[in-house]
Each structure stands twice: as structure tokens, then as C-alpha cells.
Design a protein around this motif. Structure first.
Motif, short mmCIF file in Angstrom:
data_model
loop_
_atom_site.label_atom_id
_atom_site.label_comp_id
_atom_site.label_asym_id
_atom_site.label_seq_id
_atom_site.Cartn_x
_atom_site.Cartn_y
_atom_site.Cartn_z
N PHE A 25 -14.58 29.42 -0.83
CA PHE A 25 -14.92 30.66 -0.13
C PHE A 25 -13.98 30.92 1.05
CE2 PHE A 25 -19.15 30.38 -2.23
CZ PHE A 25 -19.11 31.63 -2.82
N TYR A 26 -13.59 29.90 1.78
CA TYR A 26 -12.68 30.10 2.91
C TYR A 26 -11.36 30.69 2.41
CZ TYR A 26 -9.99 29.40 7.12
OH TYR A 26 -9.19 29.61 8.22
N ASN A 27 -10.81 30.10 1.37
CA ASN A 27 -9.53 30.60 0.85
C ASN A 27 -9.66 31.97 0.20
OD1 ASN A 27 -7.37 28.52 1.36
ND2 ASN A 27 -9.09 27.28 0.65
N ALA A 28 -10.80 32.26 -0.40
CA ALA A 28 -11.02 33.59 -0.96
C ALA A 28 -11.03 34.62 0.16
CB ALA A 28 -12.33 33.63 -1.74
N ALA A 29 -11.69 34.29 1.28
CA ALA A 29 -11.76 35.23 2.40
C ALA A 29 -10.37 35.51 2.98
CB ALA A 29 -12.68 34.69 3.49
N LEU A 30 -9.49 34.52 2.93
CA LEU A 30 -8.13 34.68 3.46
C LEU A 30 -7.16 35.22 2.41
CD1 LEU A 30 -7.52 31.47 5.59
CD2 LEU A 30 -8.27 33.71 6.34
N TRP A 31 -7.62 35.37 1.21
CA TRP A 31 -6.75 35.75 0.08
C TRP A 31 -5.65 34.71 -0.10
CZ3 TRP A 31 -7.00 40.17 -3.15
CH2 TRP A 31 -8.08 41.00 -2.89
N ASN A 32 -6.00 33.45 0.12
CA ASN A 32 -5.05 32.36 -0.05
C ASN A 32 -5.20 31.84 -1.49
OD1 ASN A 32 -3.46 30.10 -0.03
ND2 ASN A 32 -4.52 29.08 1.66
N ALA A 33 -4.22 32.14 -2.31
CA ALA A 33 -4.31 31.80 -3.74
C ALA A 33 -3.64 30.48 -4.09
CB ALA A 33 -3.70 32.93 -4.56
N HIS A 34 -3.29 29.66 -3.09
CA HIS A 34 -2.67 28.38 -3.42
C HIS A 34 -3.72 27.47 -4.05
CE1 HIS A 34 -0.20 24.95 -3.56
NE2 HIS A 34 0.64 25.30 -2.60
N ARG A 35 -3.48 27.08 -5.26
CA ARG A 35 -4.48 26.39 -6.07
C ARG A 35 -4.85 25.01 -5.56
NH1 ARG A 35 -2.24 27.28 -12.03
NH2 ARG A 35 -3.98 25.90 -12.52
N ILE A 36 -4.07 24.42 -4.67
CA ILE A 36 -4.41 23.08 -4.14
C ILE A 36 -5.69 23.11 -3.33
CG2 ILE A 36 -2.04 22.25 -4.13
CD1 ILE A 36 -2.01 22.70 -1.07
N HIS A 37 -6.17 24.31 -2.97
CA HIS A 37 -7.36 24.45 -2.15
C HIS A 37 -8.63 24.71 -2.95
CE1 HIS A 37 -4.73 24.37 1.27
NE2 HIS A 37 -4.12 25.48 0.90
N PHE A 38 -8.51 25.04 -4.25
CA PHE A 38 -9.73 25.36 -5.00
C PHE A 38 -9.71 24.93 -6.46
CE2 PHE A 38 -7.00 29.12 -5.20
CZ PHE A 38 -6.97 29.38 -6.56
N ASP A 39 -8.59 24.48 -6.98
CA ASP A 39 -8.47 24.09 -8.39
C ASP A 39 -8.19 22.59 -8.45
OD1 ASP A 39 -7.64 23.58 -11.02
OD2 ASP A 39 -6.53 25.47 -11.19
N LEU A 40 -9.25 21.79 -8.60
CA LEU A 40 -9.11 20.33 -8.53
C LEU A 40 -8.17 19.76 -9.59
CD1 LEU A 40 -9.88 17.76 -7.05
CD2 LEU A 40 -11.91 17.61 -8.51
N PRO A 41 -8.27 20.14 -10.86
CA PRO A 41 -7.31 19.59 -11.82
C PRO A 41 -5.85 19.91 -11.44
CG PRO A 41 -9.15 20.57 -12.98
CD PRO A 41 -9.30 20.94 -11.53
N TYR A 42 -5.61 21.12 -10.97
CA TYR A 42 -4.25 21.48 -10.56
C TYR A 42 -3.81 20.63 -9.36
CZ TYR A 42 -0.29 24.05 -8.72
OH TYR A 42 0.95 24.37 -8.26
N ALA A 43 -4.67 20.54 -8.35
CA ALA A 43 -4.32 19.78 -7.14
C ALA A 43 -3.98 18.34 -7.49
CB ALA A 43 -5.46 19.83 -6.13
N LYS A 44 -4.76 17.74 -8.39
CA LYS A 44 -4.54 16.33 -8.73
C LYS A 44 -3.41 16.13 -9.74
CE LYS A 44 -8.21 13.57 -8.61
NZ LYS A 44 -9.51 12.98 -8.96
N GLU A 45 -3.45 16.87 -10.82
CA GLU A 45 -2.54 16.61 -11.93
C GLU A 45 -1.15 17.22 -11.74
OE1 GLU A 45 -4.79 17.98 -15.31
OE2 GLU A 45 -6.49 16.72 -14.71
N VAL A 46 -1.07 18.36 -11.10
CA VAL A 46 0.23 19.03 -10.93
C VAL A 46 0.85 18.67 -9.58
CG1 VAL A 46 1.43 21.25 -10.83
CG2 VAL A 46 -0.44 20.90 -12.49
#
Length: 135
Positions: A25-46
Motif C-alpha cells: 500500500f505504501y508503494n501504491a500510494a507513491l506510485w512506486n512500481a519497483h517490484r522489490i517492494h511488493f513482488d516477493l518472487p521477483y525480489a528474491k529470485e531476480v
């Protein structure tokens, strides 16, 4: 009104334990689309992080809130600066606090050293604020 402010006074500390929903929700409110903040598989695997990364601006917001809560309606935040030195992750226990490092009774300006610390006590985000208190 007399202000009872002394150099070395500790600010009340707050413990923050951001979870995945907070970060989403914090990143959605800021329009921050960097996936390291909300997409766990991406943050870990990529990206190779151990979890979702707490965004730096959120820690900056906590530092500002710490200063304002200390002022407790007696004044306003006139300057805030901070930097992010270490990563923090969803589920980490982070402590926000600080101390009064200078006070000018004439102007009512208090300079605050602020911090966000991780569970090991390392400073994740140091900061400094100036609060102008009503005199």
C-alpha cells in the motif's frame, strides 16, 4: 510558555514491523512500481534480496513522524534530511528514535539527531531534523 528542552533529551522510540501489505500500500500510494517492494518472487529470485525491501522514503516518513510526535503539537517540522545506509526487509523489527542535539531557546528551534535501527542495533537510516517550537 517556557520550553523544557535539553540537549541530550531522548525522543520517544517507536517500533515498526512493516509487513508485505504495508509495503504494497505504501508503494501504491507513491506510485512506486519497483517490484522489490511488493513482488516477493521477483525480489528474491531476480534481484537476490532475502525479502521485500522496505522503501527508503517510508523510513524517512518514520523519521519525520518521530520528530513531529516529539513536538507533540508544540511546533512544526521545518527541515528533515536522511539517508539510507542499509537495507531493511518486510518483517524486520525497526526502531525509530533520536535525541536533541541542539536547542536555541531564542528561536525555539530544536535540532534532532534521528535514526532507524535494525534488530542488531545498526543504523539503517540516520537523519537530522529541525523543529521550531512555539515559545
Amino acid at each position: 510558555m517556557t520550553l523544557d528542552v535539553k540537549v541530550g533529551d531522548a525522543l520517544p522510540e517507536r517500533v515498526c514491523v512493516p509487513d508485505n501489505i504495508d509495503l504494497f500500500f505504501y508503494n501504491a500510494a507513491l506510485w512506486n512500481a519497483h517490484r522489490i517492494h511488493f513482488d516477493l518472487p521477483y525480489a528474491k529470485e531476480v534481484e537476490g534480496y532475502p525479502g521485500l525491501v522496505v522503501p527508503g522514503p517510508l523510513m524517512g516518513d518514520w523519521l519525520g513522524q518521530c520528530a513531529l510526535e516529539w513536538a507533540s503539537g508544540r511546533g512544526r517540522l521545518v527541515r528533515l534530511e536522511y539517508s539510507n545506509r542499509l537495507a531493511a526487509y518486510s518483517g524486520d523489527t525497526l526502531t525509530v528514535g533520536g535525541t536533541v542535539c541542539a536547542f536555541d531557546a531564542g528561536s525555539g528551534e530544536a535540532t534532532l539527531d534521528l535514526f532507524v535501527k535494525n534488530e542488531e542495533g545498526a543504523v539503517v537510516s540516520p537523519g537530522k531534523a529541525v523543529v521550531r517550537l512555539e515559545t
